[in-house]
Design a protein around this motif. Structure first.
Motif, PDB file in Angstrom:
ATOM      1  N   PRO A 185      49.739  21.626  11.058  1.00 14.79           N
ATOM      2  CA  PRO A 185      48.851  21.144  12.118  1.00 14.79           C
ATOM      3  C   PRO A 185      49.322  21.570  13.507  1.00 14.79           C
ATOM      4  CG  PRO A 185      49.139  19.429  10.491  1.00 14.79           C
ATOM      5  CD  PRO A 185      50.096  20.537  10.118  1.00 14.79           C
ATOM      6  N   ASP A 186      50.643  21.571  13.745  1.00 11.31           N
ATOM      7  CA  ASP A 186      51.150  21.965  15.051  1.00 11.31           C
ATOM      8  C   ASP A 186      50.859  23.435  15.326  1.00 11.31           C
ATOM      9  OD1 ASP A 186      52.294  21.608  17.469  1.00 11.31           O
ATOM     10  OD2 ASP A 186      54.279  21.062  16.740  1.00 11.31           O
ATOM     11  N   PHE A 187      51.078  24.262  14.322  1.00 15.60           N
ATOM     12  CA  PHE A 187      50.765  25.691  14.449  1.00 15.60           C
ATOM     13  C   PHE A 187      49.281  25.887  14.732  1.00 15.60           C
ATOM     14  CE2 PHE A 187      48.843  29.282  12.275  1.00 15.60           C
ATOM     15  CZ  PHE A 187      49.451  30.360  12.913  1.00 15.60           C
ATOM     16  N   ALA A 188      48.420  25.189  13.975  1.00 14.95           N
ATOM     17  CA  ALA A 188      46.977  25.366  14.129  1.00 14.95           C
ATOM     18  C   ALA A 188      46.510  24.938  15.514  1.00 14.95           C
ATOM     19  CB  ALA A 188      46.238  24.579  13.043  1.00 14.95           C
ATOM     20  N   ALA A 189      47.050  23.831  16.024  1.00 13.73           N
ATOM     21  CA  ALA A 189      46.638  23.348  17.340  1.00 13.73           C
ATOM     22  C   ALA A 189      47.016  24.345  18.427  1.00 13.73           C
ATOM     23  CB  ALA A 189      47.279  21.986  17.616  1.00 13.73           C
ATOM     24  N   VAL A 190      48.250  24.841  18.369  1.00 15.01           N
ATOM     25  CA  VAL A 190      48.695  25.834  19.351  1.00 15.01           C
ATOM     26  C   VAL A 190      47.844  27.087  19.283  1.00 15.01           C
ATOM     27  CG1 VAL A 190      50.596  27.380  19.976  1.00 15.01           C
ATOM     28  CG2 VAL A 190      51.061  24.994  19.427  1.00 15.01           C
ATOM     29  N   GLU A 191      47.606  27.561  18.066  1.00  8.36           N
ATOM     30  CA  GLU A 191      46.869  28.809  17.905  1.00  8.36           C
ATOM     31  C   GLU A 191      45.408  28.673  18.313  1.00  8.36           C
ATOM     32  OE1 GLU A 191      46.151  32.788  17.126  1.00  8.36           O
ATOM     33  OE2 GLU A 191      47.900  31.587  17.664  1.00  8.36           O
ATOM     34  N   LEU A 192      44.802  27.515  18.096  1.00 11.94           N
ATOM     35  CA  LEU A 192      43.414  27.305  18.509  1.00 11.94           C
ATOM     36  C   LEU A 192      43.284  27.361  20.023  1.00 11.94           C
ATOM     37  CD1 LEU A 192      42.490  24.528  15.951  1.00 11.94           C
ATOM     38  CD2 LEU A 192      41.210  26.663  16.254  1.00 11.94           C
ATOM     39  N   VAL A 193      44.257  26.779  20.724  1.00 10.35           N
ATOM     40  CA  VAL A 193      44.238  26.855  22.191  1.00 10.35           C
ATOM     41  C   VAL A 193      44.441  28.295  22.640  1.00 10.35           C
ATOM     42  CG1 VAL A 193      45.415  26.166  24.309  1.00 10.35           C
ATOM     43  CG2 VAL A 193      44.997  24.475  22.519  1.00 10.35           C
ATOM     44  N   ARG A 194      45.450  28.954  22.068  1.00 10.34           N
ATOM     45  CA  ARG A 194      45.732  30.332  22.462  1.00 10.34           C
ATOM     46  C   ARG A 194      44.538  31.238  22.187  1.00 10.34           C
ATOM     47  NH1 ARG A 194      46.336  35.003  20.867  1.00 10.34           N
ATOM     48  NH2 ARG A 194      45.862  34.384  18.732  1.00 10.34           N
ATOM     49  N   ALA A 195      43.922  31.079  21.036  1.00  5.02           N
ATOM     50  CA  ALA A 195      42.784  31.925  20.678  1.00  5.02           C
ATOM     51  C   ALA A 195      41.596  31.681  21.601  1.00  5.02           C
ATOM     52  CB  ALA A 195      42.391  31.673  19.217  1.00  5.02           C
ATOM     53  N   SER A 196      41.396  30.427  21.996  1.00  3.42           N
ATOM     54  CA  SER A 196      40.283  30.110  22.908  1.00  3.42           C
ATOM     55  C   SER A 196      40.466  30.805  24.244  1.00  3.42           C
ATOM     56  CB  SER A 196      40.194  28.593  23.115  1.00  3.42           C
ATOM     57  OG  SER A 196      39.965  27.918  21.903  1.00  3.42           O
ATOM     58  N   LEU A 197      41.671  30.751  24.787  1.00  2.00           N
ATOM     59  CA  LEU A 197      41.939  31.390  26.071  1.00  2.00           C
ATOM     60  C   LEU A 197      41.856  32.904  25.945  1.00  2.00           C
ATOM     61  CD1 LEU A 197      44.914  29.160  27.270  1.00  2.00           C
ATOM     62  CD2 LEU A 197      42.485  28.945  27.836  1.00  2.00           C
ATOM     63  N   GLU A 198      42.348  33.431  24.845  1.00  2.00           N
ATOM     64  CA  GLU A 198      42.305  34.871  24.615  1.00  2.00           C
ATOM     65  C   GLU A 198      40.876  35.359  24.463  1.00  2.00           C
ATOM     66  OE1 GLU A 198      43.798  36.800  20.841  1.00  2.00           O
ATOM     67  OE2 GLU A 198      45.473  37.241  22.193  1.00  2.00           O
ATOM     68  N   GLY A 235      38.418  34.280  26.100  1.00  2.00           N
ATOM     69  CA  GLY A 235      37.733  34.248  27.389  1.00  2.00           C
ATOM     70  C   GLY A 235      37.267  32.892  27.856  1.00  2.00           C
ATOM     71  N   SER A 236      37.767  31.812  27.258  1.00  2.00           N
ATOM     72  CA  SER A 236      37.352  30.481  27.706  1.00  2.00           C
ATOM     73  C   SER A 236      37.724  30.284  29.172  1.00  2.00           C
ATOM     74  CB  SER A 236      38.026  29.400  26.856  1.00  2.00           C
ATOM     75  OG  SER A 236      37.671  28.119  27.331  1.00  2.00           O
ATOM     76  N   THR A 237      36.784  29.807  29.960  1.00  2.00           N
ATOM     77  CA  THR A 237      37.030  29.566  31.382  1.00  2.00           C
ATOM     78  C   THR A 237      37.162  28.084  31.684  1.00  2.00           C
ATOM     79  OG1 THR A 237      34.629  29.686  31.702  1.00  2.00           O
ATOM     80  CG2 THR A 237      35.897  31.670  32.169  1.00  2.00           C
ATOM     81  N   ASP A 238      37.277  27.270  30.654  1.00  2.00           N
ATOM     82  CA  ASP A 238      37.357  25.822  30.827  1.00  2.00           C
ATOM     83  C   ASP A 238      38.743  25.346  30.396  1.00  2.00           C
ATOM     84  OD1 ASP A 238      36.602  23.254  31.387  1.00  2.00           O
ATOM     85  OD2 ASP A 238      34.938  23.183  29.959  1.00  2.00           O
ATOM     86  N   ASN A 239      39.029  24.073  30.661  1.00  2.00           N
ATOM     87  CA  ASN A 239      40.217  23.460  30.061  1.00  2.00           C
ATOM     88  C   ASN A 239      40.040  23.475  28.544  1.00  2.00           C
ATOM     89  OD1 ASN A 239      39.628  20.884  32.477  1.00  2.00           O
ATOM     90  ND2 ASN A 239      40.843  22.728  32.804  1.00  2.00           N
ATOM     91  N   VAL A 240      41.142  23.562  27.824  1.00  2.00           N
ATOM     92  CA  VAL A 240      41.074  23.612  26.365  1.00  2.00           C
ATOM     93  C   VAL A 240      41.994  22.541  25.783  1.00  2.00           C
ATOM     94  CG1 VAL A 240      41.368  25.013  24.297  1.00  2.00           C
ATOM     95  CG2 VAL A 240      40.647  26.094  26.445  1.00  2.00           C
ATOM     96  N   THR A 241      41.440  21.665  24.975  1.00  2.00           N
ATOM     97  CA  THR A 241      42.221  20.621  24.302  1.00  2.00           C
ATOM     98  C   THR A 241      41.895  20.649  22.818  1.00  2.00           C
ATOM     99  OG1 THR A 241      42.234  19.226  26.275  1.00  2.00           O
ATOM    100  CG2 THR A 241      42.704  18.145  24.174  1.00  2.00           C
ATOM    101  N   CYS A 242      42.931  20.702  21.992  1.00  2.00           N
ATOM    102  CA  CYS A 242      42.754  20.771  20.540  1.00  2.00           C
ATOM    103  C   CYS A 242      43.677  19.771  19.852  1.00  2.00           C
ATOM    104  CB  CYS A 242      43.060  22.173  20.021  1.00  2.00           C
ATOM    105  SG  CYS A 242      41.924  23.458  20.619  1.00  2.00           S
ATOM    106  N   ILE A 243      43.114  19.006  18.940  1.00  2.00           N
ATOM    107  CA  ILE A 243      43.877  18.078  18.108  1.00  2.00           C
ATOM    108  C   ILE A 243      43.599  18.421  16.649  1.00  2.00           C
ATOM    109  CG2 ILE A 243      44.144  15.675  17.389  1.00  2.00           C
ATOM    110  CD1 ILE A 243      43.405  14.826  20.214  1.00  2.00           C
ATOM    111  N   VAL A 244      44.660  18.597  15.884  1.00  2.10           N
ATOM    112  CA  VAL A 244      44.532  18.904  14.458  1.00  2.10           C
ATOM    113  C   VAL A 244      45.326  17.868  13.681  1.00  2.10           C
ATOM    114  CG1 VAL A 244      44.946  20.584  12.629  1.00  2.10           C
ATOM    115  CG2 VAL A 244      44.267  21.369  14.916  1.00  2.10           C
ATOM    116  N   ALA A 245      44.701  17.282  12.671  1.00  5.75           N
ATOM    117  CA  ALA A 245      45.383  16.299  11.822  1.00  5.75           C
ATOM    118  C   ALA A 245      45.108  16.633  10.360  1.00  5.75           C
ATOM    119  CB  ALA A 245      44.912  14.895  12.144  1.00  5.75           C
ATOM    120  N   GLU A 246      46.136  16.522   9.529  1.00  6.23           N
ATOM    121  CA  GLU A 246      46.011  16.799   8.102  1.00  6.23           C
ATOM    122  C   GLU A 246      46.269  15.526   7.307  1.00  6.23           C
ATOM    123  OE1 GLU A 246      47.945  19.628   4.609  1.00  6.23           O
ATOM    124  OE2 GLU A 246      48.306  20.081   6.730  1.00  6.23           O
TER     125      GLU A 246
END
Length: 415
Positions: free
Chosen positions: A206-219, A221-232
């Motif tokens: 879950p920690d890997f997925a949350a980090v990667e979802l934020v990174r992928a969103s910014l990569e 082209g997201s121009t907004d704040n990005v918040t991701c929560i992942v729970a298994e």
């Protein structure tokens, strides 16, 4: 069953302030995306999360009742802030709340933050956006792909603002071991495709997925704040050192992706991608500005529902009620005043007045009721001045008694 969870929030490429807030704990996952730009959307989202985080304890049987109650309390708290500081009028926040009781999830949702379920290799969106473009999708006028670039994609129709007291969507579903629940702000889901999110959610912890979802969103082209929560969902209890996570505007020390490209030195970007924090916005770029877009979409984001029909009639009825209430109060005051009496003077004679010894501009609150044959000329200077200043009486009999006393004094002076 237990939740193993992680939460990440990043201010993003463009904005100077993070208006997202998030919380992840053993029983609760929630993301709130503040709306309002200059009127402190960050305050709205952090206030809502601080109220909602009180849900993070083992729920009772009424899972949805607890979620609904917490959402309403968050809305009430925002109302209190606006009442305390009218300058905050217009601030609001989305809210997506997922409450876990060990066997099932209860969801409350308002706005355009989202919750997804990744189960057995397939992902589906759990929540339904309360947005203008979603209404166009529902009507078949545009596709989901077109919605990503629609000029009004930022307009939301429902939010927690402390004024309209909107009802959240509420539903529940059973949990299965291996389920992954993904809760995010529109900075992620508004940029990444479902296939890309599913690809990431099916990888690593879950920690890997949350980090990667934020990174992928910014990569992407997201121009907004990005918040991701992942729970298994797991059968094993999480590590004892896994504490509740508060991120974004609600956090005293917001968790940010370190420059080293790893979280705690354990997780690296998806397929060796960089997870470094995006450089700050140049000083000559106005807050929230997009290339070629002179208007900050965040400031124009919340599109309240148009006023209901017959607004003029409701206003007229309110005005009529207030006028009627004022008339009742004035009538009651006038009736009381006409039951009062005092002793005064008219043309040199002692007179009993009905009413109170006071006047309003253009309105006398008393009138001569009984004129006696007692002349001020036949009284002492002190008694005459006392009468001229007015002598209060408890009632008509008390006023007549006062006049009789002065009549007796007049007779003594005459002898």
């Amino acid at each position: 069953m237990y939740l193993h969870y992680s939460a990440i929030s990043d201010v993003g490429r463009v904005r100077r302030e993070n208006q997202d807030s998030g919380y992840a704990g053993p029983w609760l996952l929630t993301v709130c995306d503040g709306v309002g730009g200059a009127v402190r959307g960050d305050l709205a989202s952090s206030t809502a999360v601080q109220a909602l985080r009180k849900l993070d304890q083992q729920p009772d049987e009424d899972l949805l009742g607890q979620v609904a109650g917490a959402v309403h309390r968050a809305d009430d708290r925002i109302a209190e802030l606006v009442e305390e500081d009218p300058a905050l009028n217009g601030t609001s926040t989305t809210a997506t709340v997922v409450l876990f009781d060990g066997t099932r999830f209860g969801v409350g949702h308002i706005g355009d933050s989202r919750a997804y379920l990744y189960r057995r290799g397939e992902m589906r969106q759990l929540t339904h956006d309360h947005t203008f473009v979603q209404s166009l999708i529902d009507e078949g006028r545009i596709t989901e792909e077109q919605a990503r670039t629609h000029p009004h994609r930022n307009l939301i129709l429902k939010a927690l603002d402390g004024i309209r007291h909107e009802e959240p969507d509420l539903f529940e579903f059973p949990a299965e071991v291996g389920d992954r629940v993904f809760v995010c702000s529109d900075g992620a889901c508004g940029t990444l495709t479902d296939a890309r999110m599913a690809d990431i959610l099916g990888s690593g912890s879950p920690d890997f997925a949350a980090v990667e979802l934020v990174r992928a969103s910014l990569e992407a082209g997201s121009t907004d704040n990005v918040t991701c929560i992942v729970a298994e969902v797991a059968e094993e209890a999480p590590p004892e050192d896994l504490q509740p996570l508060l991120v974004g505007a609600a956090a005293d020390l917001p968790r940010r992706m370190p420059l080293s490209g790893a979280v705690g030195g354990l997780f690296r970007g998806h397929r060796s991608g960089d997870t470094g924090e995006i450089p700050p916005v140049p000083s000559d770029v106005p807050p929230g500005a997009f290339a070629g877009d002179p208007i900050d979409p965040e400031a124009m984001r919340y599109a309240p529902r148009p006023p209901g029909r017959y607004t003029w009639l409701r206003r007229l009825m309110v005005a009529a009620f207030l006028l009627g209430l004022a008339w009742v109060v004035l009538a009651a005051g006038w009736s009381w005043s006409q039951q009062q009496f005092y002793v005064g003077e008219v043309d040199g004679n002692v007179v009993i007045f009905r009413g109170i010894d006071a006047d309003l501009p253009g309105l006398s609150l008393s009138h001569a009721y009984e004129v006696s044959d007692v002349s001020l000329d036949r009284l002492s200077d002190i008694d005459a001045e006392t009468v001229r200043e007015g002598i209060d009486a408890d009632d008509l009999d008390d006023a007549r008694s006062t006049v009789d006393n002065y009549a007796a004094i007049q007779d003594v002076e005459a002898e």
